[in-house]
Design an enzyme around this catalytic site. Structure first.
Site, short mmCIF file in Angstrom:
data_model
loop_
_atom_site.label_atom_id
_atom_site.label_comp_id
_atom_site.label_asym_id
_atom_site.label_seq_id
_atom_site.Cartn_x
_atom_site.Cartn_y
_atom_site.Cartn_z
N ASN A 161 -4.49 5.58 -1.10
CA ASN A 161 -4.01 5.74 0.28
C ASN A 161 -3.38 7.10 0.54
O ASN A 161 -3.23 7.50 1.69
CB ASN A 161 -3.05 4.61 0.65
CG ASN A 161 -3.83 3.38 1.05
OD1 ASN A 161 -4.78 3.46 1.80
ND2 ASN A 161 -3.45 2.23 0.51
N SER B 10 0.83 -1.21 0.00
CA SER B 10 0.00 0.00 0.00
C SER B 10 0.86 1.26 0.00
O SER B 10 0.43 2.30 -0.49
CB SER B 10 -0.87 0.04 1.26
OG SER B 10 -1.66 -1.10 1.35
N GLU C 261 -4.77 -0.52 -8.36
CA GLU C 261 -3.84 0.53 -8.78
C GLU C 261 -2.58 -0.16 -9.28
O GLU C 261 -1.96 -0.93 -8.54
CB GLU C 261 -3.52 1.45 -7.60
CG GLU C 261 -4.71 2.29 -7.19
CD GLU C 261 -4.47 3.05 -5.90
OE1 GLU C 261 -4.66 4.27 -5.91
OE2 GLU C 261 -4.07 2.44 -4.89
N HIS D 261 -1.96 -2.98 -6.60
CA HIS D 261 -2.57 -2.69 -5.29
C HIS D 261 -4.08 -2.89 -5.35
O HIS D 261 -4.82 -2.07 -5.89
CB HIS D 261 -2.23 -1.24 -4.88
CG HIS D 261 -2.79 -0.88 -3.55
ND1 HIS D 261 -3.73 0.11 -3.37
CD2 HIS D 261 -2.57 -1.40 -2.31
CE1 HIS D 261 -4.05 0.18 -2.10
NE2 HIS D 261 -3.36 -0.71 -1.44
N1 LIG Z 1 -5.43 -4.61 4.86
C1 LIG Z 1 -5.64 -3.71 3.91
O1 LIG Z 1 -6.58 -2.91 3.95
C2 LIG Z 1 -4.74 -3.66 2.69
C3 LIG Z 1 -5.26 -3.16 1.49
C4 LIG Z 1 -4.45 -3.16 0.35
C5 LIG Z 1 -3.15 -3.62 0.43
N2 LIG Z 1 -2.66 -4.08 1.63
C6 LIG Z 1 -1.29 -4.59 1.64
O2 LIG Z 1 -1.33 -6.00 1.51
C7 LIG Z 1 -0.25 -6.58 2.25
C8 LIG Z 1 -0.80 -7.56 3.25
O3 LIG Z 1 -1.68 -6.91 4.13
P1 LIG Z 1 -2.78 -7.73 4.96
O4 LIG Z 1 -3.67 -6.71 5.55
O5 LIG Z 1 -3.34 -8.83 4.12
O6 LIG Z 1 -1.84 -8.36 6.11
P2 LIG Z 1 -2.16 -9.61 7.08
O7 LIG Z 1 -1.35 -9.35 8.32
O8 LIG Z 1 -3.62 -9.84 7.21
O9 LIG Z 1 -1.56 -10.87 6.28
C9 LIG Z 1 -0.19 -11.04 6.01
C10 LIG Z 1 0.06 -12.54 5.86
O10 LIG Z 1 1.39 -12.72 5.37
C11 LIG Z 1 1.92 -13.87 5.99
N3 LIG Z 1 3.38 -13.82 5.89
C12 LIG Z 1 4.25 -13.02 6.55
N4 LIG Z 1 5.52 -13.25 6.13
C13 LIG Z 1 5.43 -14.21 5.18
C14 LIG Z 1 6.39 -14.86 4.34
N5 LIG Z 1 7.67 -14.55 4.40
N6 LIG Z 1 5.95 -15.79 3.48
C15 LIG Z 1 4.63 -16.11 3.39
N7 LIG Z 1 3.68 -15.53 4.14
C16 LIG Z 1 4.08 -14.58 5.03
C17 LIG Z 1 1.40 -13.83 7.41
O11 LIG Z 1 1.46 -15.11 8.03
C18 LIG Z 1 -0.03 -13.32 7.18
O12 LIG Z 1 -0.94 -14.41 7.03
C19 LIG Z 1 0.54 -5.41 2.86
O13 LIG Z 1 1.59 -5.07 2.01
C20 LIG Z 1 -0.51 -4.31 2.92
O14 LIG Z 1 0.07 -3.03 2.88
C21 LIG Z 1 -3.43 -4.14 2.75
#
Ligand SMILES: NC(=O)c1ccc[n+]([C@@H]2O[C@H](COP(=O)([O-])OP(=O)(O)OC[C@H]3O[C@@H](n4cnc5c(N)ncnc54)[C@H](O)[C@@H]3O)[C@@H](O)[C@H]2O)c1
Length: 291
Positions: free
Chosen positions: A191, A120, A153, A141
């Site tokens: 964002n 993000s 995006e 994204h």
């Molecule tokens: N939550 C949101 O609103 C949102 C929206 C768009 C983008 N994002 C982006 O998406 C990404 C993930 O966010 P999220 O909210 O899904 O996080 P989250 O914490 O819900 O999930 C992350 C997952 O990654 C896993 N993980 C960590 N290290 C790992 C590795 N080395 N190999 C494999 N799996 C691994 C964890 O076990 C976890 O299940 C981030 O970069 C975030 O910025 C989040």
């Protein structure tokens, strides 16, 4: 053109699980990886429940449900992503974690595999720098919840080739999503607005100006948003919001992007949002998906 048939997703959390639904539902062989087996099991259960609800609501043909589940494979072994034509990374919002993962993926995946990040706030060029294939790297994204929101995006890093970007763009359209092009810039389009905006709503709560339900009601009523900022933050999760703020503030020094102290206190209290049953609002269950 590099044709995409098999999609890998690294990280089976809030976003990865949703993106996997989008890919499997669009007919792609989809492999989703996480280091935690419980994350995969949870996503499998929630994906089935989401698809069943989609069938009940007439949004998915009943015969499609087993097809989508057959296309969906969960794994804790990164090597299982070796036959993927594109891998979309959705692990923690932490540059070191992403670099380590992409270095491992570069050793596992063939040269034609495109790498994409769902980050993000972190620079696509910086993540690509640690991937071993900065020319075949792109920002994709998705928005939360990915299985319902159409916007993606798409941003090239400095070294991304136009052919890579075009292939990823066509893939995004084949997913049934709506791609929008943006430069590799902190927060991209969405964002850049949302992080400071959501933090302003948190600060209104901190200052005792209004209750969360009233802030959400005011924003929804006046601006026509389907969800208020505090409801959205409960979906995003306070842990993720903190990482987003730290990354965005570190890059822009925009004071409104700094993580409000209340978010840190809520994390300490275990009030992460919907996933723990309590955030700015209280929830009867910890389901992450609606149909
Ligand atoms: N939550 C949101 O609103 C949102 C929206 C768009 C983008 N994002 C982006 O998406 C990404 C993930 O966010 P999220 O909210 O899904 O996080 P989250 O914490 O819900 O999930 C992350 C997952 O990654 C896993 N993980 C960590 N290290 C790992 C590795 N080395 N190999 C494999 N799996 C691994 C964890 O076990 C976890 O299940 C981030 O970069 C975030 O910025 C989040």
């Amino acid at each position: 053109m590099n044709e995409i048939r098999t999609v890998g997703i690294a990280g089976c959390g809030t976003m990865g699980a949703g993106i996997a639904i989008v890919a499997a539902r669009a007919g792609f062989r989809t492999r989703i990886h996480d280091t935690r087996a419980e994350a995969i099991e949870k996503a499998r259960t929630q994906t089935e429940a989401f698809l069943r609800k989609s069938v009940e609501r007439g949004k998915l043909a009943p015969g499609k449900l087993p097809e989508v589940m057959a296309a969906w494979t969960g794994t804790t072994k990164l090597e299982d992503l070796a036959d993927c034509d594109i891998v979309i990374e959705a692990v923690f919002e932490d540059l070191a974690v992403k670099h380590e993962l992409f270095a491992q993926l570069d050793a596992v995946c063939p040269a034609h595999t495109i790498f994409a990040s769902n980050t993000s706030t972190i620079s696509i060029t910086e993540i690509a720098g640690g991937s071993g294939r900065a020319d075949r790297f792109v920002g994709m994204h998705f928005c939360l919840p990915a299985q319902l929101m159409k916007l993606v995006e798409m941003s090239p890093g400095i070294n991304t080739t136009e052919a890579t970007f075009e292939t990823a763009w066509r893939f995004c359209e084949a997913l049934g999503q709506k791609p929008v092009r943006t430069q590799d810039s902190p927060g991209f389009i969405l964002n850049y607005f949302l992080i400071p905006f959501n933090n302003d709503a948190i600060r209104l709560v901190e200052q005792g100006v209004a209750e969360p339900a009233d802030i959400d009601l005011a924003i929804k009523t006046a601006l026509g948003y389907p969800m208020g900022p505090l409801e959205l933050l409960d979906l995003v999760g306070m842990d993720t919001q903190r990482l987003l703020c730290e990354a965005m503030h570190g890059l822009t020094h925009e004071p409104r992007a700094a993580c409000p102290p209340l978010v840190k206190r809520m994390i300490a209290a275990g009030h992460l949002g919907k996933k723990t049953g309590r955030g700015f609002h209280a929830y009867g269950d910890t389901k992450m998906f609606g149909a």
